[in-house]
Design an enzyme around this catalytic site. Structure first.
Site, PDB file in Angstrom:
ATOM      1  N   ARG A   1      43.229  44.530  23.108  1.00  0.00           N
ATOM      2  CA  ARG A   1      41.971  45.054  23.490  1.00  0.00           C
ATOM      3  C   ARG A   1      40.928  43.862  23.561  1.00  0.00           C
ATOM      4  O   ARG A   1      40.192  43.907  24.840  1.00  0.00           O
ATOM      5  CB  ARG A   1      41.238  46.067  22.452  1.00  0.00           C
ATOM      6  CG  ARG A   1      40.021  46.474  22.716  1.00  0.00           C
ATOM      7  CD  ARG A   1      39.850  47.791  22.047  1.00  0.00           C
ATOM      8  NE  ARG A   1      40.137  48.149  20.794  1.00  0.00           N
ATOM      9  CZ  ARG A   1      39.591  47.412  19.860  1.00  0.00           C
ATOM     10  NH1 ARG A   1      38.582  46.874  19.912  1.00  0.00           N
ATOM     11  NH2 ARG A   1      40.218  47.485  18.671  1.00  0.00           N
TER      12      ARG A   1
ATOM     13  N   TYR B   1      23.608  48.660  45.048  1.00  0.00           N
ATOM     14  CA  TYR B   1      24.582  49.597  44.978  1.00  0.00           C
ATOM     15  C   TYR B   1      23.932  50.627  44.058  1.00  0.00           C
ATOM     16  O   TYR B   1      23.266  50.781  42.964  1.00  0.00           O
ATOM     17  CB  TYR B   1      25.696  49.157  44.314  1.00  0.00           C
ATOM     18  CG  TYR B   1      26.749  50.096  43.992  1.00  0.00           C
ATOM     19  CD1 TYR B   1      27.435  50.889  44.886  1.00  0.00           C
ATOM     20  CD2 TYR B   1      27.227  50.198  42.556  1.00  0.00           C
ATOM     21  CE1 TYR B   1      28.339  51.743  44.629  1.00  0.00           C
ATOM     22  CE2 TYR B   1      28.392  51.214  42.239  1.00  0.00           C
ATOM     23  CZ  TYR B   1      28.630  52.142  43.471  1.00  0.00           C
ATOM     24  OH  TYR B   1      29.603  52.964  42.830  1.00  0.00           O
TER      25      TYR B   1
ATOM     26  N   ASP C   1      24.746  40.312  41.904  1.00  0.00           N
ATOM     27  CA  ASP C   1      25.998  41.044  42.304  1.00  0.00           C
ATOM     28  C   ASP C   1      26.401  40.345  43.617  1.00  0.00           C
ATOM     29  O   ASP C   1      25.605  40.469  44.611  1.00  0.00           O
ATOM     30  CB  ASP C   1      25.621  42.591  42.407  1.00  0.00           C
ATOM     31  CG  ASP C   1      26.600  43.414  42.947  1.00  0.00           C
ATOM     32  OD1 ASP C   1      27.757  42.795  43.393  1.00  0.00           O
ATOM     33  OD2 ASP C   1      26.606  44.575  42.525  1.00  0.00           O
TER      34      ASP C   1
ATOM     35  N   LYS D   1      36.745  45.461  45.203  1.00  0.00           N
ATOM     36  CA  LYS D   1      36.362  45.349  46.875  1.00  0.00           C
ATOM     37  C   LYS D   1      37.058  44.031  47.416  1.00  0.00           C
ATOM     38  O   LYS D   1      38.385  43.983  47.439  1.00  0.00           O
ATOM     39  CB  LYS D   1      34.707  44.947  47.015  1.00  0.00           C
ATOM     40  CG  LYS D   1      33.936  46.084  46.140  1.00  0.00           C
ATOM     41  CD  LYS D   1      34.424  47.555  46.731  1.00  0.00           C
ATOM     42  CE  LYS D   1      33.174  48.390  45.950  1.00  0.00           C
ATOM     43  NZ  LYS D   1      33.877  49.839  45.808  1.00  0.00           N
TER      44      LYS D   1
END
Ligand SMILES: Cc1ncc(COP(=O)(O)O)c(C=O)c1O
Length: 390
Positions: free
Chosen positions: A59, A111, A184, A209
């Site tokens: 994890r 976004y 971003d 992307k």
């Protein structure tokens, strides 16, 4: 705009070598040039109770994810990078890691799902979010509160108008107020922009992307200019919430990134051609693309990017109905959401973004892939000409 100029501007040899070689990773046991997928979730302790190999449990960390993180850190010239299960997971972790009650200044155009989260969910952490036009430096200066603003979040070029924000200027404004600048950079990619070199503190990617590039992985990444206490807090949150990317996805991402520079450069060259052709199309009212001289962000994009990217939008004459009908008629373009894959996508964004979006209702977003630009234009031309005029 000459094709030759686009080709010259979009070369980024450093990114090409880093990505193609995946940092030259060799698997020590077999000398394989393709790294294995490390699927183990638990690791043997040394007899003296140490974990000298650096892995204890799946994890907090994973060896395959670590390799891909190394490539992203090198591409961004970052001190460290972390992978997450999605771009949203990476972006929201950066905000959740802030001290309670932080003031955040964010781009109005960005976004839509992250903007929505900032407005509806971030206040639950006590944060106050102010959305401003970050292409307007005076507006950013007015919004930033010295000592109270902890984060300025921008996206450039920003969905779906491809608004350009001046990264270096925003870094200066943020730092003067004691805030961090996060960018971003999903659409710019490390091939075209290096936000950390321009003064940003944090870079975020939806690796779903361009970094992966094949529309078959959902992933997110953060890269940092310095591994400070804020970065450690993000790392802790990733461990506590189990936000890390799984090993299979990390391996696919690593494979996708090897061709990053070649894919992004080729798609961007086609986008330049399409933007130029569509600008003269009788059924297109406006083309939004930072590579066009009449785009409001063109001068800054030319300064801070080495290529203009492969995302553009068109506003269709005839309004919403004509735009939706155009998208319905294409045969080669795929009518689907997302961006940055090898296949070209077309989308009526207002249908996705809802009523609070700055997206005009006649806008079609185009993600230019790797098909031949003339084929893409012919298909769109056919769709535009046959769509009802109103
Ligand atoms: C610019 C940008 N940032 C962030 C995201 C969110 O990424 P993900 O879908 O990987 O969560 C997207 C997704 O479309 C995006 O386009």
């Amino acid at each position: 705009m000459a094709k030759q100029r686009a080709t010259r501007r979009t070369r980024n040899g450093k990114a090409r070598t880093i990505a193609a070689q995946a940092l030259g990773t060799i698997e020590p046991a077999t000398r394989a040039v393709v790294p294995p997928v490390h699927v183990a979730t638990t690791f043997l302790r040394d007899p003296d109770n140490q974990y000298r190999a650096g892995f204890a449990y799946g994890r907090p960390d994973n060896a395959t994810a670590r390799q891909a993180e190394g490539v992203i850190a090198a591409l961004e010239d970052a001190k460290d990078a972390l992978l997450f299960g999605s771009g949203m997971s990476a972006a929201t972790a950066a905000v959740m890691a802030l001290p309670e009650g932080s003031h955040i200044v964010a781009s109005q155009v960005m976004y839509w799902a992250f903007r929505h989260w900032l407005i509806t969910e971030a206040p639950r952490f006590g944060h106050r979010v102010e959305a401003v036009d970050t292409s307007d430096l005076a507006a950013v200066r007015r919004a930033v509160k010295r000592g109270r603003t902890k984060l300025v979040w921008i996206e450039t070029p920003a969905n779906p108008l491809w608004t350009i924000t001046d990264i270096a200027a925003l870094a200066e404004i943020a730092h003067r107020a004691g805030a961090r600048l996060a960018v971003d950079s999903t659409v710019a990619t490390p091939v075209f922009t290096q936000p950390l070199a321009l003064g940003a503190d944090l870079v975020m990617h939806s690796a779903s992307k361009y970094l992966n590039g094949h529309s078959d992985v959902i992933a997110g990444a953060l890269a940092t200019a310095r591994p400070d206490a804020g970065w450690e807090r993000i790392k802790t949150l990733r461990t506590q919430h189990g936000l890390i990317l799984g090993p299979f996805e990390a391996w696919l991402l690593m494979r996708g990134m090897r061709t990053l520079e070649a894919r992004v450069r080729a798609a961007s060259e086609s986008a330049v051609l399409l933007a130029t052709w569509l600008r003269d199309h009788p059924r297109v009212a406006t083309v939004l693309y930072p590579g066009l001289q009449d785009h409001p962000g063109h001068a800054i994009a030319t300064r801070q990017m080495t290529g203009y990217g492969a995302m553009l939008s068109i506003r269709v004459r005839g309004g919403t109905r004509a735009a939706i009908a155009t998208a319905a008629r294409v045969r080669l373009w795929k009518r689907a959401t997302s961006l940055g894959g090898v296949e070209s996508l077309i989308e009526h964004r207002a249908s996705v973004e809802g009523k609070d979006s700055p997206c005009p209702p006649d806008l079609l977003r185009l993600s230019v892939g790797l098909e031949d630009a003339e084929d893409l234009f012919a298909d769109l031309d056919w769709a535009l000409r046959g769509a009802p005029r109103r």
